[in-house]
Design an enzyme around this catalytic site. Structure first.
Site, PDB file in Angstrom:
ATOM      1  N   LYS A  81       1.944  -9.697   0.782  1.00  0.00           N
ATOM      2  CA  LYS A  81       1.558  -9.096  -0.503  1.00  0.00           C
ATOM      3  C   LYS A  81       2.444  -7.876  -0.726  1.00  0.00           C
ATOM      4  CE  LYS A  81      -2.300  -7.369  -3.240  1.00  0.00           C
ATOM      5  NZ  LYS A  81      -2.553  -5.940  -3.095  1.00  0.00           N
TER       6      LYS A  81
ATOM      7  N   CYS B 272       0.839  -1.203   0.000  1.00  0.00           N
ATOM      8  CA  CYS B 272       0.000   0.000   0.000  1.00  0.00           C
ATOM      9  C   CYS B 272       0.876   1.256   0.000  1.00  0.00           C
ATOM     10  CB  CYS B 272      -0.929   0.002   1.211  1.00  0.00           C
ATOM     11  SG  CYS B 272      -1.960   1.479   1.238  1.00  0.00           S
TER      12      CYS B 272
HETATM   13  C1  LIG Z   1     -10.528   0.547  -3.450  1.00  0.00           C
HETATM   14  C2  LIG Z   1      -9.274  -0.290  -3.346  1.00  0.00           C
HETATM   15  C3  LIG Z   1      -8.775  -0.617  -2.111  1.00  0.00           C
HETATM   16  C4  LIG Z   1      -7.632  -1.410  -1.996  1.00  0.00           C
HETATM   17  N1  LIG Z   1      -7.217  -1.779  -0.751  1.00  0.00           N
HETATM   18  C5  LIG Z   1      -6.181  -2.660  -0.636  1.00  0.00           C
HETATM   19  C6  LIG Z   1      -5.821  -3.191   0.628  1.00  0.00           C
HETATM   20  O1  LIG Z   1      -6.427  -2.888   1.667  1.00  0.00           O
HETATM   21  N2  LIG Z   1      -4.797  -4.070   0.672  1.00  0.00           N
HETATM   22  C7  LIG Z   1      -4.118  -4.468  -0.453  1.00  0.00           C
HETATM   23  O2  LIG Z   1      -3.209  -5.296  -0.372  1.00  0.00           O
HETATM   24  N3  LIG Z   1      -4.443  -3.978  -1.658  1.00  0.00           N
HETATM   25  C8  LIG Z   1      -5.465  -3.109  -1.777  1.00  0.00           C
HETATM   26  N4  LIG Z   1      -5.828  -2.651  -3.011  1.00  0.00           N
HETATM   27  C9  LIG Z   1      -5.054  -3.072  -4.202  1.00  0.00           C
HETATM   28  C10 LIG Z   1      -5.620  -4.362  -4.797  1.00  0.00           C
HETATM   29  O3  LIG Z   1      -5.555  -5.407  -3.848  1.00  0.00           O
HETATM   30  C11 LIG Z   1      -4.826  -4.793  -6.025  1.00  0.00           C
HETATM   31  O4  LIG Z   1      -3.499  -5.047  -5.646  1.00  0.00           O
HETATM   32  C12 LIG Z   1      -4.837  -3.730  -7.116  1.00  0.00           C
HETATM   33  O5  LIG Z   1      -6.107  -3.145  -7.287  1.00  0.00           O
HETATM   34  C13 LIG Z   1      -4.369  -4.342  -8.435  1.00  0.00           C
HETATM   35  O6  LIG Z   1      -5.166  -5.459  -8.777  1.00  0.00           O
HETATM   36  P1  LIG Z   1      -6.407  -5.347  -9.801  1.00  0.00           P
HETATM   37  O7  LIG Z   1      -5.860  -4.728 -11.074  1.00  0.00           O
HETATM   38  O8  LIG Z   1      -6.859  -6.774 -10.000  1.00  0.00           O
HETATM   39  O9  LIG Z   1      -7.429  -4.476  -9.175  1.00  0.00           O
HETATM   40  C14 LIG Z   1      -6.970  -1.869  -3.156  1.00  0.00           C
HETATM   41  C15 LIG Z   1      -7.486  -1.545  -4.416  1.00  0.00           C
HETATM   42  C16 LIG Z   1      -8.644  -0.766  -4.513  1.00  0.00           C
HETATM   43  C17 LIG Z   1      -9.185  -0.443  -5.885  1.00  0.00           C
END
Ligand SMILES: Cc1cc2nc3c(=O)[nH]c(=O)nc-3n(C[C@H](O)[C@H](O)[C@H](O)COP(=O)(O)O)c2cc1C
Length: 314
Positions: free
Chosen positions: A122, A83
């Site tokens: 992660k 994050c």
């Molecule tokens: C609204 C939102 C909140 C997120 N919160 C977290 C979180 O709390 N912990 C985390 O590891 N990743 C968080 N992420 C990142 C996602 O887990 C992921 O790594 C990122 O969106 C890329 O994957 P995707 O393209 O499949 O969405 C968040 C993403 C979004 C959109």
């Protein structure tokens, strides 16, 4: 995902797939040490398998919180090293921990020592503009020696200055090949790849080389996707629930939640607004389920209204 994958969302997703591993939002050690533990850790028995994601950088606190997570029944404890938000950076955890592999190793060891469930991490592939593969390789090397066997890799850097968290999910380029190199160099460790997946064929292609694919935004926005995963990825019987049956089960859940915890149905319904994406009438259906003026109606009545045929002028 913060504010998205709360227990209501996970209950909903579990109706769509029995097998996919679900993750909580990040819960900070501060929230568990000083806050209302039940509020942060309570979940529905139906959600299993479910991983608790922790945010923190203090080994003793993380160990305490990992123990709490295990006691509450979580199937995995995951440490957030991805994050990039400024608030998280001020707390010196999240993605900036990638600059301190030994500290992460100490934190992981402290957790591994006190729980029996897997402790996973992660992370990103780099920080700021570093392009070096060795950076992430050495991070994984150090952390795996402390007892982490599974890494979930968001395959882009986190730029700690100048980008919002949202931009940090879009702007730094995806470099999937680095995750494949990690698997090649650490064949005994498990790697799940994350970032930008929307297409089932692409997920399949990565699963031939890796141990998992994590889907974030696409799963949230187009949840019906999940309904084919048990069959496609786990070779199990497909779910037999129709979208309407899933919606009706969510109504039952909303009624129970209101009775037990006073939860308003709108706090639950917001997670299922993508359920009918691509179907005729989806827009109106979504509008009904997001209409706060209907808050006083019972969920099953809202569902009936959402499916009511709309009178058409001739
Ligand atoms: C609204 C939102 C909140 C997120 N919160 C977290 C979180 O709390 N912990 C985390 O590891 N990743 C968080 N992420 C990142 C996602 O887990 C992921 O790594 C990122 O969106 C890329 O994957 P995707 O393209 O499949 O969405 C968040 C993403 C979004 C959109």
């Amino acid at each position: 995902m913060m504010d998205w994958t709360d227990r209501h969302c996970r209950y909903f997703h579990r109706l769509l797939t029995r097998r996919a591993l679900l993750y909580t939002e990040m819960v900070t050690t501060g929230a568990l040490v000083h806050g209302d533990v039940a509020r942060h850790l309570r979940f529905n028995a139906e959600e299993h398998p479910v991983a608790l994601q922790l945010g923190g950088s203090e080994a003793a606190e993380l160990a305490h919180c990992a123990r709490l997570g295990e006691a509450w029944g979580y199937d995995e404890i995951n440490l957030n090293c991805g994050c990039p938000s400024e608030r998280v950076q001020r707390g010196a955890f999240g993605a900036c921990l990638m600059n301190e592999p030994q500290l992460v190793a100490d934190c992981v060891k402290a957790m591994v020592d006190v729980v029996d469930v897997p402790v996973t991490v992660k992370h990103r592939i780099g920080i700021d503009k570093t392009e070096s593969y060795e950076f992430v390789r050495d991070f994984v090397g150090a952390v795996s020696e402390a007892g982490c066997r599974t890494f979930i890799v968001h395959a882009r850097n986190a730029w700690l200055k100048g980008l919002s968290p949202k931009q940090n999910r879009e702007v730094p380029p995806l470099r999937y090949e680095l995750v494949h190199r990690l698997k090649h160099d650490f064949p005994d460790l498990m790697f799940s790849i994350n970032g930008g997946f929307t297409d089932r064929a692409e997920m399949h292609a990565h699963l031939r080389l890796l141990d998992g694919v994590m889907i974030g935004r696409e799963a949230y926005h187009n949840p019906w996707l999940l309904s084919e995963w048990d069959e496609v990825f786990y070779k199990e019987e497909p779910s037999t629930l129709t979208r309407e049956e899933v919606e009706a089960r969510m109504c039952d859940y909303m009624v129970r939640e209101a009775a037990e915890h006073g939860t308003s149905w709108s706090n639950i319904a917001r997670h299922m607004l993508g359920l009918r994406n691509g179907l005729a009438g989806a827009r109106r259906w979504r509008q009904v389920w997001s209409d706060h003026k209907l808050k006083t109606l019972a969920p099953h009545d809202v569902m009936a209204l959402a499916h009511e045929p709309v009178a058409q002028a001739a």
